[in-house]
Design a protein around this motif. Structure first.
Motif, PDB file in Angstrom:
ATOM      1  N   TRP A 312       0.837  -1.205   0.000  1.00 31.75           N
ATOM      2  CA  TRP A 312       0.000   0.000   0.000  1.00 31.75           C
ATOM      3  C   TRP A 312       0.868   1.250   0.000  1.00 31.75           C
ATOM      4  CZ3 TRP A 312      -1.098   4.363   2.783  1.00 31.75           C
ATOM      5  CH2 TRP A 312      -2.306   5.001   2.487  1.00 31.75           C
ATOM      6  N   LEU A 313       1.970   1.238   0.761  1.00 33.74           N
ATOM      7  CA  LEU A 313       2.853   2.400   0.804  1.00 33.74           C
ATOM      8  C   LEU A 313       3.510   2.643  -0.560  1.00 33.74           C
ATOM      9  CD1 LEU A 313       4.576   1.935   4.286  1.00 33.74           C
ATOM     10  CD2 LEU A 313       2.877   3.656   3.645  1.00 33.74           C
ATOM     11  N   ILE A 314       3.827   1.573  -1.273  1.00 31.98           N
ATOM     12  CA  ILE A 314       4.392   1.724  -2.620  1.00 31.98           C
ATOM     13  C   ILE A 314       3.356   2.369  -3.540  1.00 31.98           C
ATOM     14  CG2 ILE A 314       5.265   0.489  -4.633  1.00 31.98           C
ATOM     15  CD1 ILE A 314       6.429  -1.587  -2.720  1.00 31.98           C
ATOM     16  N   ILE A 315       2.119   1.904  -3.447  1.00 32.25           N
ATOM     17  CA  ILE A 315       1.050   2.489  -4.271  1.00 32.25           C
ATOM     18  C   ILE A 315       0.840   3.959  -3.907  1.00 32.25           C
ATOM     19  CG2 ILE A 315      -1.441   2.425  -4.667  1.00 32.25           C
ATOM     20  CD1 ILE A 315      -1.290  -0.594  -4.640  1.00 32.25           C
ATOM     21  N   LEU A 316       0.920   4.281  -2.617  1.00 34.10           N
ATOM     22  CA  LEU A 316       0.788   5.677  -2.187  1.00 34.10           C
ATOM     23  C   LEU A 316       1.886   6.535  -2.808  1.00 34.10           C
ATOM     24  CD1 LEU A 316      -0.444   7.904  -0.425  1.00 34.10           C
ATOM     25  CD2 LEU A 316       1.004   7.094   1.463  1.00 34.10           C
ATOM     26  N   ALA A 317       3.118   6.005  -2.802  1.00 37.56           N
ATOM     27  CA  ALA A 317       4.231   6.752  -3.395  1.00 37.56           C
ATOM     28  C   ALA A 317       4.014   6.956  -4.894  1.00 37.56           C
ATOM     29  CB  ALA A 317       5.537   6.010  -3.138  1.00 37.56           C
ATOM     30  N   VAL A 318       3.502   5.915  -5.567  1.00 40.98           N
ATOM     31  CA  VAL A 318       3.234   6.035  -7.005  1.00 40.98           C
ATOM     32  C   VAL A 318       2.152   7.078  -7.259  1.00 40.98           C
ATOM     33  CG1 VAL A 318       2.261   4.810  -8.989  1.00 40.98           C
ATOM     34  CG2 VAL A 318       4.036   3.726  -7.614  1.00 40.98           C
ATOM     35  N   CYS A 319       1.147   7.124  -6.406  1.00 38.36           N
ATOM     36  CA  CYS A 319       0.032   8.042  -6.608  1.00 38.36           C
ATOM     37  C   CYS A 319       0.445   9.505  -6.444  1.00 38.36           C
ATOM     38  CB  CYS A 319      -1.106   7.716  -5.647  1.00 38.36           C
ATOM     39  SG  CYS A 319      -2.027   6.222  -6.094  1.00 38.36           S
ATOM     40  N   THR A 320       1.547   9.772  -5.779  1.00 35.39           N
ATOM     41  CA  THR A 320       2.003  11.157  -5.649  1.00 35.39           C
ATOM     42  C   THR A 320       2.411  11.751  -6.999  1.00 35.39           C
ATOM     43  OG1 THR A 320       4.266  10.434  -5.139  1.00 35.39           O
ATOM     44  CG2 THR A 320       2.777  10.826  -3.272  1.00 35.39           C
ATOM     45  N   CYS A 321       2.596  10.879  -8.008  1.00 35.96           N
ATOM     46  CA  CYS A 321       2.876  11.387  -9.364  1.00 35.96           C
ATOM     47  C   CYS A 321       1.723  12.240  -9.887  1.00 35.96           C
ATOM     48  CB  CYS A 321       3.140  10.221 -10.325  1.00 35.96           C
ATOM     49  SG  CYS A 321       4.654   9.285  -9.968  1.00 35.96           S
ATOM     50  N   TRP A 322       0.565  12.134  -9.238  1.00 41.27           N
ATOM     51  CA  TRP A 322      -0.589  12.949  -9.616  1.00 41.27           C
ATOM     52  C   TRP A 322      -0.248  14.447  -9.610  1.00 41.27           C
ATOM     53  CZ3 TRP A 322      -5.541  12.818 -11.303  1.00 41.27           C
ATOM     54  CH2 TRP A 322      -6.357  13.912 -11.018  1.00 41.27           C
ATOM     55  N   TRP A 323       0.632  14.851  -8.711  1.00 44.75           N
ATOM     56  CA  TRP A 323       0.917  16.270  -8.530  1.00 44.75           C
ATOM     57  C   TRP A 323       1.978  16.784  -9.508  1.00 44.75           C
ATOM     58  CZ3 TRP A 323      -2.792  18.162  -5.848  1.00 44.75           C
ATOM     59  CH2 TRP A 323      -3.405  17.404  -4.852  1.00 44.75           C
ATOM     60  N   LEU A 324       2.539  15.905 -10.317  1.00 43.22           N
ATOM     61  CA  LEU A 324       3.541  16.339 -11.286  1.00 43.22           C
ATOM     62  C   LEU A 324       2.856  16.929 -12.516  1.00 43.22           C
ATOM     63  CD1 LEU A 324       6.000  13.295 -11.135  1.00 43.22           C
ATOM     64  CD2 LEU A 324       6.182  15.485  -9.931  1.00 43.22           C
ATOM     65  N   ASN A 325       3.362  18.040 -12.976  1.00 43.79           N
ATOM     66  CA  ASN A 325       2.823  18.689 -14.167  1.00 43.79           C
ATOM     67  C   ASN A 325       3.776  18.395 -15.331  1.00 43.79           C
ATOM     68  OD1 ASN A 325       1.360  20.227 -15.927  1.00 43.79           O
ATOM     69  ND2 ASN A 325       2.070  22.194 -15.132  1.00 43.79           N
ATOM     70  N   LEU A 326       3.508  17.278 -16.027  1.00 45.00           N
ATOM     71  CA  LEU A 326       4.427  16.806 -17.054  1.00 45.00           C
ATOM     72  C   LEU A 326       3.766  16.818 -18.425  1.00 45.00           C
ATOM     73  CD1 LEU A 326       5.909  13.680 -15.216  1.00 45.00           C
ATOM     74  CD2 LEU A 326       6.902  15.968 -15.344  1.00 45.00           C
ATOM     75  N   SER A 327       4.603  16.941 -19.423  1.00 45.95           N
ATOM     76  CA  SER A 327       4.115  16.806 -20.793  1.00 45.95           C
ATOM     77  C   SER A 327       3.835  15.334 -21.092  1.00 45.95           C
ATOM     78  CB  SER A 327       5.154  17.350 -21.775  1.00 45.95           C
ATOM     79  OG  SER A 327       6.334  16.558 -21.724  1.00 45.95           O
ATOM     80  N   LEU A 328       3.201  15.087 -22.224  1.00 44.89           N
ATOM     81  CA  LEU A 328       2.887  13.710 -22.601  1.00 44.89           C
ATOM     82  C   LEU A 328       4.153  12.868 -22.744  1.00 44.89           C
ATOM     83  CD1 LEU A 328       0.896  11.536 -23.493  1.00 44.89           C
ATOM     84  CD2 LEU A 328       1.044  12.447 -25.818  1.00 44.89           C
TER      85      LEU A 328
END
Length: 370
Positions: A312-328
């Motif tokens: 679950w902690l790994i998934i939480l860390a992956v979900c923080t990518c939500w806040w990145l403003n990246l191009s395609l």
């Protein structure tokens, strides 16, 4: 004269709503990603990746085993040589046990059904021949008789004198629990209708060999493909009193005896362990699964799933990518990197006896970055 800074209330509300919406969607992604861990199709996808990892490990990172498990197989030629029905093989099985007594193995597991009644009325003294052989072997090494299930779901009976000679922990069930795709991957406790845990063949052998048992995934990367020694070959060595050869084959080793027939007692497993069958779609005799489970117990133990909290902690860390403003393009690069890292962690932990299900984590990263 004072100057007041003017603010646009509409802009502030819009910014606030955007912030709250972003957090809400992040929590929704996190909740959905956590739920993926329990979603059966995702679990099955992780198991398919595990199967492929076992196959790649066997090819690129083999793990040879010293003092391997030895199989004695009952094959088609055995049935051609022994004209009696299997239920009347008392003399042949008695000789097999006498041969193994001379060879002095560590333990013997029997993955076939023993007679459920006396057959002395058909062949005089047949019970005694089987009982004397079993008793001779029991004096040298622990023996575990396999118990099967009738179509009614009840245990198939075994003639009580055979159970008595086998002794304490001398009989157990030869059952496996299948995954959703009907593949055997795990060793789990087998329970009866009342919820009581039943003894298993591998479990009782481990107990006799003083090896700890804990439920987990069978390590199908261990050892090379297995071959078997035909039962009739063992009897030939015994009749020739070639004790030296018998000891070379079986002394101080764990021995399993079972059928290797083309259409009897077969199960799917992640890899093909049958050396004599190269194109069998991993549909192997059940005795091979017992052998691989026993290999796991004797060497590194069963593979354990990582704690759910860590996953679950790994998934939480992956979900923080939500806040990145990246191009395609950068999102695709990051996604590729995450998938590579997840599989690398899966492979590394597998070598240390831990199973990291990669599918939920990989799909979470895909959903978040999308």
């Amino acid at each position: 004269m004072s100057i007041e800074r003017s603010q646009n209330p509409a802009v502030s509300i819009k910014s606030l709503l955007r912030r709250y919406t972003s957090w809400l969607l992040f929590l929704v992604c996190l909740l959905c990603s956590s739920g993926l861990q329990q979603f059966p199709p995702v679990q099955l996808l992780s198991l398919k990746i595990l199967d492929q990892s076992f196959n790649w490990q066997r090819r690129w990172q083999p793990k040879p085993i010293a003092d391997d498990v030895v199989l004695i197989g009952i094959d088609e030629q055995t049935y051609q040589l022994f004209t009696e029905p299997f239920a009347l093989w008392h003399a042949h099985l008695g000789e097999l046990f006498q041969a193994l007594a001379l060879a002095q193995p560590n333990a013997v597991g029997l993955d076939f059904s023993f007679p459920d009644r006396s057959f002395n009325a058909i062949i005089p003294d047949s019970d005694q021949k089987l009982l004397s052989g079993l008793a001779a072997l029991k004096q040298v090494a622990p023996v575990v008789l396999g118990i099967t299930i009738e179509q009614s779901g009840l245990a198939r009976k075994v003639y009580p004198p055979f159970l008595s000679v086998a002794g304490e922990d001398g009989h157990a069930y030869v059952l496996w629990q299948l995954e959703a795709d009907r593949v055997v991957r795990q060793f789990k406790p087998v329970k009866d209708r009342d919820g009581n845990v039943l003894p298993t063949l591998v479990g009782n052998l481990a107990k006799h060999l003083h090896k700890p048992m804990q439920a987990g995934y069978i390590n199908f990367a261990l050892g090379s493909q297995l071959n078997y020694i035909p039962l009739q070959q063992v009897l030939q060595l015994y009749q020739q009193q070639d004790i030296t050869k018998l000891k070379q084959l079986f002394a101080h080793k764990s021995v399993l005896v079972g059928t290797v027939l083309p259409f009897e007692d077969r199960h799917y497993q992640p890899v093909n362990l049958a050396r004599w069958e190269q194109d069998n779609a991993n549909f192997v005799p059940g005795v091979l699964i017992h052998a691989q489970a026993l290999r796991s117990v004797l060497h590194q133990g069963f593979i354990q799933p990582i704690p759910k909290l860590i996953e679950w902690l790994i998934i939480l860390a992956v979900c923080t990518c939500w806040w990145l403003n990246l191009s395609l393009g950068r999102s695709v690069l990051l996604l590729s990197g995450l998938w590579g890292a997840v599989y690398a962690a899966h492979w590394y932990l597998l070598n240390w006896g831990w199973y990291l299900p990669p599918a939920a984590i990989a799909l979470s990263s895909l959903g978040v970055l999308a």
